[in-house]
Design a protein around this motif. Structure first.
Motif, PDB file in Angstrom:
ATOM      1  N   ALA A  21      -2.795  14.226   5.278  1.00 30.63           N
ATOM      2  CA  ALA A  21      -3.975  15.008   4.884  1.00 30.63           C
ATOM      3  C   ALA A  21      -4.891  15.314   6.068  1.00 30.63           C
ATOM      4  CB  ALA A  21      -4.744  14.258   3.796  1.00 30.63           C
ATOM      5  N   SER A  22      -4.775  14.530   7.160  1.00 35.94           N
ATOM      6  CA  SER A  22      -5.627  14.796   8.328  1.00 35.94           C
ATOM      7  C   SER A  22      -5.363  16.188   8.905  1.00 35.94           C
ATOM      8  CB  SER A  22      -5.381  13.737   9.401  1.00 35.94           C
ATOM      9  OG  SER A  22      -3.995  13.533   9.563  1.00 35.94           O
ATOM     10  N   VAL A  23      -4.116  16.660   8.815  1.00 36.49           N
ATOM     11  CA  VAL A  23      -3.842  18.019   9.305  1.00 36.49           C
ATOM     12  C   VAL A  23      -3.648  19.017   8.164  1.00 36.49           C
ATOM     13  CG1 VAL A  23      -2.908  17.433  11.572  1.00 36.49           C
ATOM     14  CG2 VAL A  23      -1.374  17.490   9.618  1.00 36.49           C
ATOM     15  N   ASP A  24      -3.390  18.528   6.970  1.00 34.84           N
ATOM     16  CA  ASP A  24      -3.219  19.434   5.823  1.00 34.84           C
ATOM     17  C   ASP A  24      -3.788  18.764   4.570  1.00 34.84           C
ATOM     18  OD1 ASP A  24      -2.384  21.761   4.509  1.00 34.84           O
ATOM     19  OD2 ASP A  24      -0.608  20.743   3.759  1.00 34.84           O
ATOM     20  N   PRO A  25      -5.093  18.946   4.327  1.00 30.53           N
ATOM     21  CA  PRO A  25      -5.751  18.212   3.227  1.00 30.53           C
ATOM     22  C   PRO A  25      -5.425  18.775   1.847  1.00 30.53           C
ATOM     23  CG  PRO A  25      -7.338  19.580   4.404  1.00 30.53           C
ATOM     24  CD  PRO A  25      -6.032  19.764   5.113  1.00 30.53           C
ATOM     25  N   PHE A  26      -4.202  18.653   1.437  1.00 27.24           N
ATOM     26  CA  PHE A  26      -3.761  19.113   0.107  1.00 27.24           C
ATOM     27  C   PHE A  26      -4.262  18.108  -0.936  1.00 27.24           C
ATOM     28  CE2 PHE A  26      -0.747  19.983  -3.311  1.00 27.24           C
ATOM     29  CZ  PHE A  26      -0.581  21.360  -3.229  1.00 27.24           C
ATOM     30  N   PRO A  27      -4.667  18.590  -2.152  1.00 29.26           N
ATOM     31  CA  PRO A  27      -5.139  17.634  -3.168  1.00 29.26           C
ATOM     32  C   PRO A  27      -4.132  16.513  -3.424  1.00 29.26           C
ATOM     33  CG  PRO A  27      -5.500  19.888  -3.898  1.00 29.26           C
ATOM     34  CD  PRO A  27      -4.721  19.984  -2.613  1.00 29.26           C
ATOM     35  N   ALA A  28      -4.663  15.288  -3.460  1.00 29.12           N
ATOM     36  CA  ALA A  28      -3.872  14.057  -3.698  1.00 29.12           C
ATOM     37  C   ALA A  28      -3.006  13.626  -2.512  1.00 29.12           C
ATOM     38  CB  ALA A  28      -3.029  14.130  -4.961  1.00 29.12           C
ATOM     39  N   ALA A  29      -3.140  14.326  -1.371  1.00 29.01           N
ATOM     40  CA  ALA A  29      -2.459  13.841  -0.158  1.00 29.01           C
ATOM     41  C   ALA A  29      -3.404  12.872   0.562  1.00 29.01           C
ATOM     42  CB  ALA A  29      -2.099  15.002   0.756  1.00 29.01           C
ATOM     43  N   GLY A  48       0.832  -1.202   0.000  1.00 27.76           N
ATOM     44  CA  GLY A  48       0.000   0.000   0.000  1.00 27.76           C
ATOM     45  C   GLY A  48       0.865   1.251   0.000  1.00 27.76           C
ATOM     46  N   VAL A  49       0.240   2.385  -0.347  1.00 30.17           N
ATOM     47  CA  VAL A  49       0.985   3.654  -0.391  1.00 30.17           C
ATOM     48  C   VAL A  49       0.172   4.758   0.260  1.00 30.17           C
ATOM     49  CG1 VAL A  49       1.704   5.528  -1.923  1.00 30.17           C
ATOM     50  CG2 VAL A  49       2.364   3.227  -2.477  1.00 30.17           C
ATOM     51  N   SER A  50       0.825   5.616   0.997  1.00 36.35           N
ATOM     52  CA  SER A  50       0.196   6.865   1.438  1.00 36.35           C
ATOM     53  C   SER A  50       1.105   8.020   1.070  1.00 36.35           C
ATOM     54  CB  SER A  50      -0.023   6.874   2.948  1.00 36.35           C
ATOM     55  OG  SER A  50      -0.855   5.810   3.313  1.00 36.35           O
ATOM     56  N   VAL A  51       0.466   9.076   0.545  1.00 38.25           N
ATOM     57  CA  VAL A  51       1.203  10.263   0.078  1.00 38.25           C
ATOM     58  C   VAL A  51       0.979  11.393   1.077  1.00 38.25           C
ATOM     59  CG1 VAL A  51       1.368  11.958  -1.794  1.00 38.25           C
ATOM     60  CG2 VAL A  51       0.847   9.560  -2.331  1.00 38.25           C
ATOM     61  N   VAL A  52       2.052  12.049   1.498  1.00 39.69           N
ATOM     62  CA  VAL A  52       1.911  13.170   2.438  1.00 39.69           C
ATOM     63  C   VAL A  52       1.632  14.465   1.681  1.00 39.69           C
ATOM     64  CG1 VAL A  52       3.392  12.119   4.195  1.00 39.69           C
ATOM     65  CG2 VAL A  52       4.405  13.638   2.453  1.00 39.69           C
ATOM     66  N   SER A  53       1.241  15.485   2.435  1.00 40.19           N
ATOM     67  CA  SER A  53       1.071  16.826   1.844  1.00 40.19           C
ATOM     68  C   SER A  53       2.457  17.407   1.547  1.00 40.19           C
ATOM     69  CB  SER A  53       0.331  17.718   2.841  1.00 40.19           C
ATOM     70  OG  SER A  53       0.648  19.068   2.579  1.00 40.19           O
ATOM     71  N   PRO A  54       2.576  18.208   0.487  1.00 37.64           N
ATOM     72  CA  PRO A  54       3.894  18.794   0.171  1.00 37.64           C
ATOM     73  C   PRO A  54       4.326  19.918   1.119  1.00 37.64           C
ATOM     74  CG  PRO A  54       2.238  19.568  -1.391  1.00 37.64           C
ATOM     75  CD  PRO A  54       1.556  18.544  -0.530  1.00 37.64           C
ATOM     76  N   HIS A  55       3.403  20.367   1.993  1.00 35.30           N
ATOM     77  CA  HIS A  55       3.729  21.468   2.912  1.00 35.30           C
ATOM     78  C   HIS A  55       4.580  20.982   4.079  1.00 35.30           C
ATOM     79  CE1 HIS A  55      -0.105  23.607   1.341  1.00 35.30           C
ATOM     80  NE2 HIS A  55       0.953  24.194   0.822  1.00 35.30           N
ATOM     81  N   MET A  56       5.844  20.699   3.820  1.00 29.40           N
ATOM     82  CA  MET A  56       6.729  20.278   4.911  1.00 29.40           C
ATOM     83  C   MET A  56       7.082  21.502   5.755  1.00 29.40           C
ATOM     84  SD  MET A  56      10.459  18.439   4.722  1.00 29.40           S
ATOM     85  CE  MET A  56      11.405  19.927   4.956  1.00 29.40           C
ATOM     86  N   GLY A  57       6.598  21.512   6.995  1.00 30.16           N
ATOM     87  CA  GLY A  57       6.812  22.671   7.866  1.00 30.16           C
ATOM     88  C   GLY A  57       7.653  22.306   9.074  1.00 30.16           C
ATOM     89  N   ASP A  95      -3.427   6.820  11.635  1.00 29.10           N
ATOM     90  CA  ASP A  95      -3.970   8.179  11.610  1.00 29.10           C
ATOM     91  C   ASP A  95      -2.975   9.209  12.180  1.00 29.10           C
ATOM     92  OD1 ASP A  95      -5.871   9.989  10.828  1.00 29.10           O
ATOM     93  OD2 ASP A  95      -6.937   9.953  12.751  1.00 29.10           O
ATOM     94  N   SER A  96      -1.716   9.048  11.814  1.00 32.92           N
ATOM     95  CA  SER A  96      -0.673   9.978  12.289  1.00 32.92           C
ATOM     96  C   SER A  96      -0.942  11.378  11.730  1.00 32.92           C
ATOM     97  CB  SER A  96       0.701   9.557  11.774  1.00 32.92           C
ATOM     98  OG  SER A  96       0.918   8.195  11.928  1.00 32.92           O
ATOM     99  N   ASN A  97      -0.469  12.381  12.464  1.00 28.02           N
ATOM    100  CA  ASN A  97      -0.540  13.742  11.944  1.00 28.02           C
ATOM    101  C   ASN A  97       0.632  14.034  11.010  1.00 28.02           C
ATOM    102  OD1 ASN A  97      -2.850  14.354  13.320  1.00 28.02           O
ATOM    103  ND2 ASN A  97      -1.769  15.173  15.111  1.00 28.02           N
ATOM    104  N   HIS A  98       1.802  13.516  11.406  1.00 28.52           N
ATOM    105  CA  HIS A  98       3.019  13.796  10.641  1.00 28.52           C
ATOM    106  C   HIS A  98       3.849  12.522  10.500  1.00 28.52           C
ATOM    107  CE1 HIS A  98       1.944  17.776  12.268  1.00 28.52           C
ATOM    108  NE2 HIS A  98       2.390  18.218  11.102  1.00 28.52           N
ATOM    109  N   VAL A  99       4.761  12.537   9.530  1.00 35.34           N
ATOM    110  CA  VAL A  99       5.671  11.392   9.336  1.00 35.34           C
ATOM    111  C   VAL A  99       6.520  11.164  10.586  1.00 35.34           C
ATOM    112  CG1 VAL A  99       7.725  10.663   8.031  1.00 35.34           C
ATOM    113  CG2 VAL A  99       5.706  11.501   6.813  1.00 35.34           C
ATOM    114  N   LYS A 100       6.824  12.236  11.292  1.00 39.08           N
ATOM    115  CA  LYS A 100       7.667  12.071  12.482  1.00 39.08           C
ATOM    116  C   LYS A 100       7.003  11.158  13.531  1.00 39.08           C
ATOM    117  CE  LYS A 100       6.409  16.098  15.249  1.00 39.08           C
ATOM    118  NZ  LYS A 100       6.862  17.286  15.938  1.00 39.08           N
TER     119      LYS A 100
END
Ligand SMILES: N[C@@H](CCC(=O)N[C@@H](CS)C(=O)NCC(=O)O)C(=O)O
Length: 293
Positions: free
Chosen positions: A77-85, A61-70, A92-97
């Protein structure tokens, strides 16, 4: 973005370096692994290309993060619902960290993508793209239909040549664009940009009259180079052979076109790196992203 005292950018080695193998801890089972990627990350995009090329979509499986690395790193997408994220379907993590901390609560390295996650042991198998693509190339072959199992991007007969090209392409091109773009002193910039263009000249000679870098088949040398090249605008004007090689791969092979998302790429590089682009203006062009054949 952490820079050295001399203003240069040095990439740190990846931390999780296990592999999927029949006789190891991480066996090649369908549905056991999950890949976390960013479309904006050329290292992660390599893993998406090889996953698709080998027909592993139903296996991993694959999950794509939002490009807004802050400041918290890559968001889902749960915290930053960017298209295709995507949201993280496993935790249900908020961030990759959060994934890194789940595995190692005192983790102090970089929270990078790609991350190859093992659902069975709830851990990270590997976060080094060059190793992940080699695993995808062979580890699931016994479970794949013949046509997919036979695809070999690291063929025995060409390994020495592929390794040799990967070596200088990694240092001067894949990593060279970062070293050039993130440098904060003139000398650090020049130390990276001159070798980058020398290597582009070298690649132009290799690719003149050829569709692939090594032999007459697609290998990991092409895959590792392509995503970086798609983002170098000057390729259009100064490098006809590299440009044609890139357009043929992009337009003729869905593995490349379908895994390339220029909105994510541009948004990330122009939004996340405010030391370079403080106003976060994201360019509209070039139009089209890749010129037709
Ligand atoms: N060696 C890694 C490098 C991966 C990497 O540097 N990923 C970047 C995005 S292009 C990242 O996730 N950076 C997050 C950070 O540094 O905080 C690989 O090839 O897999």
């Amino acid at each position: 973005m952490k820079l050295e005292a001399d203003g240069s950018f040095k990439r740190k080695a990846s931390t999780f370096r296990d592999s999927i193998s029949l006789d190891g801890e991480f066996t090649p089972d369908k549905g056991r692994y999950h890949l976390y990627v960013s479309y904006a990350c050329p290292w992660a995009t390599r893993t998406l290309i090889v996953r698709k090329l080998k027909g592993l979509e139903d296996f991993i499986g694959v999950s794509v993060v939002s490009p807004h690395m802050g400041s918290d790193g890559w968001p889902f997408a749960s915290v930053d619902p960017f298209p295709a994220a995507d949201v993280d379907p496993l935790h249900d993590s908020n961030h990759v960290k959060d994934l890194y901390f789940k595995v190692q609560p005192d983790y102090s390295g970089r929270f990078t993508v790609p991350v190859l996650w093992d659902k069975k042991q709830s851990t990270i198998v590997n976060n080094e793209s060059s190793e992940i693509i080699r695993m995808f190339n062979t580890a699931f072959n016994h479970l794949l239909p013949k046509d997919k199992a036979e695809i070999d991007i690291y063929p025995e007969a060409h390994r020495a040549e592929i390794d040799e090209i990967n070596d200088w392409v990694y240092d001067t091109v894949n990593n060279g664009v970062y070293k050039s773009g993130f440098a904060t002193t003139q000398s650090a910039y020049e130390a990276a940009v001159v070798p980058l263009f020398n290597s582009l000249d070298r690649l132009e000679k290799i690719l003149t009259g050829k569709d692939y870098l090594v032999g007459d088949q697609l290998t990991e040398a092409d895959i590792r180079l392509l995503v970086t090249i798609c983002n170098i605008r000057t390729i259009r004007d100064g490098y006809p052979a590299i440009h044609l090689w890139m357009r043929k791969l992009y337009w003729n092979k869905p593995e490349f076109k379908d895994t390339c998302n220029f909105e994510h790429i541009k948004t990330h590089y122009y939004w996340s790196h405010t030391t370079i682009n403080p106003h976060r203006i994201v360019p509209k062009g070039p139009v089209p992203d890749i010129l037709p054949l």
